[in-house]
Design an enzyme around this catalytic site. Structure first.
Site, PDB file in Angstrom:
ATOM      1  N   ASP A  66       0.821  -1.218   0.000  1.00 18.61           N
ATOM      2  CA  ASP A  66       0.000   0.000   0.000  1.00 18.61           C
ATOM      3  C   ASP A  66       0.853   1.265   0.000  1.00 18.61           C
ATOM      4  OD1 ASP A  66      -2.355  -1.384  -0.025  1.00 18.61           O
ATOM      5  OD2 ASP A  66      -2.975  -0.904   2.007  1.00 18.61           O
ATOM      6  N   ASP A 121       8.835  -6.051   9.790  1.00 17.86           N
ATOM      7  CA  ASP A 121       9.999  -6.130  10.670  1.00 17.86           C
ATOM      8  C   ASP A 121      10.204  -7.519  11.257  1.00 17.86           C
ATOM      9  OD1 ASP A 121       7.575  -5.675  11.934  1.00 17.86           O
ATOM     10  OD2 ASP A 121       8.466  -4.691  13.682  1.00 17.86           O
ATOM     11  N   ASP A 147       4.508  -9.066   9.356  1.00 19.21           N
ATOM     12  CA  ASP A 147       4.751  -7.644   9.197  1.00 19.21           C
ATOM     13  C   ASP A 147       6.185  -7.437   8.711  1.00 19.21           C
ATOM     14  OD1 ASP A 147       2.212  -6.941   9.937  1.00 19.21           O
ATOM     15  OD2 ASP A 147       2.722  -6.373  11.991  1.00 19.21           O
ATOM     16  N   ASP A 178      -6.648  -7.727  14.015  1.00 22.94           N
ATOM     17  CA  ASP A 178      -6.251  -9.073  14.420  1.00 22.94           C
ATOM     18  C   ASP A 178      -7.062  -9.566  15.611  1.00 22.94           C
ATOM     19  OD1 ASP A 178      -5.117  -7.144  16.045  1.00 22.94           O
ATOM     20  OD2 ASP A 178      -3.056  -7.791  15.753  1.00 22.94           O
TER      21      ASP A 178
END
Length: 496
Positions: free
Chosen positions: A93, A150, A148, A241
């Site tokens: 995005d 990281d 994600d 989540d």
């Protein structure tokens, strides 16, 4: 006396709610310890048998991740799983130059034979939830792993998680977060301490007794049919989540938590990044409490105990509000105690609630011992760490309480991503990170005022009463002074 009575009532209610939460944590500790004595005899897929290897899609939701995209993609490309059974979706995005650099890197990986797709959207509708939902429409996998930007899973990560889905009732397998930079600074140590408590005591304690747990947004795998059956991803809260986790479990899907499978990730190293992450998590928790409260209470298929744990779980973030209330009112209470001597029996009863702190101390010790080991030296280190952790956690209570109140009041806000740094290569050049928030929140001013307020609370201990002072609340006010002072000063200065 009306004002004093009001203060006493509000203070007592907040203390009682904290005590209830402490009792729930103690129950989770008992669950955690009992789970260690039981054996896991789950039937699993034999991934050595090609006929049992299911198709898996890995989704990587990203947004303007200049500093970690290359590391993420190279790491995911090393995942050890049959290539004909693995698909990777980069759900991008981004609105900056990383769109092109990511596309180029994906094309390089495609040339190696990896089934990896770069998927972009023209808008960020639904933010992360919207991106995951969009990718799900075309996902080939029966199972959907999510990371994600990281997070750096080990090569055998899929082989350690996918086998558990042989049980057709399991909708999610969640792994424990590890910390790449646990010892980078005091801030990262505090964050690691809090997350370790969640990923040991809470996740194991709830999961072992069939209570609600949550997919943590990353480092886990969903059964695709579970996502769809639960109503798919929704972007009406900041913690999509937690939202989908509760909807899935209300549909009787089982969650499997793997404490022994660690997925390393990078903790925020600057206080502005930690603040934005904390704000999103705490506001999202309050939003989900509003959304899920009656669904949990009205459900006839879950036990009362599970309902209680579920509601306290959803109210986790609201504990910051109770802590802030107790902190602010503790100074007026100090003066009320010494002004109205006939209330002494009440204050004797109130002193009982110090047991809440003792419960937290005991519970977190088992978590700390699990990470660092036992022994007198580690116990002494733990005492210091516990004091520092609680002080700084209380220093975040104003910031997090504002997030909680916004969540309960239904105020909508944008999904603010947490800046990533890739500190292994950037080291001190994190200061040049283009995604860092440059402005200081107005909340910081009030945190500075609270630092002074609790400094006054410590001074008050010397001047109240007729017996040379009252020091019962002095340690509490000292911790609040340190906590708000740390958050205030770090937010204004170096921010690390």
């Amino acid at each position: 006396m009306i004002i004093e009575t009001t203060v006493i009532i509000i203070y007592s209610i907040a203390l009682f709610l904290i005590f209830l939460y402490a009792l729930a944590q103690l129950n989770l500790l008992f669950n955690y310890l009992s789970s260690k004595r039981s054996q896991d005899n789950c039937e699993t897929f034999d991934l050595e048998n090609p006929s049992e290897v299911p198709m898996v899609t890995i989704q990587l939701p990203v947004y303007n991740e200049m500093y970690v995209m290359e590391r993420l993609l190279d790491n995911i490309a090393k995942i050890d799983y049959p290539k004909d059974k693995l698909e990777i979706q980069v759900l991008d995005d981004s609105t900056d130059e990383t769109v092109e650099s990511t596309r180029a890197h994906v094309e390089k990986l495609q040339a190696t034979g990896l089934d990896i797709q770069h998927i972009t959207r023209t808008n960020r509708t639904g933010y992360k939830a919207g991106a995951l939902k969009e990718g799900l429409k075309i996902a080939k996998g029966e199972f959907i792993a999510i990371f994600d930007s990281d997070f750096l899973p080990e090569e055998d990560w899929l082989k350690r998680t996918i086998p558990y889905f042989k049980d057709e009732n399991i909708g999610v397998v969640q792994t424990r977060w590890g910390h790449l930079n646990r010892n980078y600074s005091l801030l990262t140590k505090i964050q690691a301490f809090a997350l370790d408590a969640h990923f040991t005591l809470e996740q194991v304690g709830r999961n072992s007794k069939g209570h609600f747990i949550n997919f943590n947004g990353t480092a886990g795998v969903w059964r695709k049919t579970c996502i769809i059956d639960a109503g798919n991803w929704e972007g009406d809260t900041l913690t999509e989540d937690l939202d989908l986790s509760y909807r899935a479990q209300l549909k009787k899907w089982k969650f499997k938590y793997l404490e022994d499978v660690k997925t390393p990730a990078e903790l925020p190293i600057v206080i502005s990044a930690a603040r934005s992450q904390q704000f999103r998590w705490n506001k999202g928790g309050a939003e989900n409490f509003k959304k899920m409260l009656w669904r949990v209470l009205k459900n006839e298929n879950i036990s009362r105990k599970t309902k209680v744990h579920g509601l306290l779980h959803l109210l986790n973030s609201t504990m910051f509000l109770n802590i802030l209330i107790v902190g602010i009112l503790s100074i007026p209470m100090l003066y009320i105690k010494n002004e109205y001597t006939h209330l002494k029996p009440y204050f004797y009863v109130m002193s009982f609630f110090v047991i809440s702190t003792i419960i937290f101390f005991v519970c977190y010790w088992f978590m700390y011992k699990n990470t660092y080991g036992g022994g007198i030296k580690n116990f002494l280190r733990y005492i210091g760490m516990f004091f520092v952790f609680f002080s700084i956690a209380m220093g975040f209570s104003l910031h997090n309480s504002i997030a909680v109140l916004e969540g309960h009041w239904g105020k909508k806000s944008e999904f603010v991503r947490t800046p990533k740094f890739n500190i292994n290569t950037l080291k001190d050049s994190w200061k040049k990170n283009k995604y860092l928030k440059k402005t200081v929140s107005v909340h910081v001013i009030f945190e500075g005022l609270l630092m002074l307020y609790f400094g006054f609370g410590m001074y008050s201990a010397f001047i109240v009463g007729n017996q040379g002072g009252d020091f019962g609340l002095f340690p509490f006010h000292l911790m609040l002074f340190i906590g708000f002072g740390y958050v205030f000063i770090k937010s204004l200065t170096s921010k690390v």
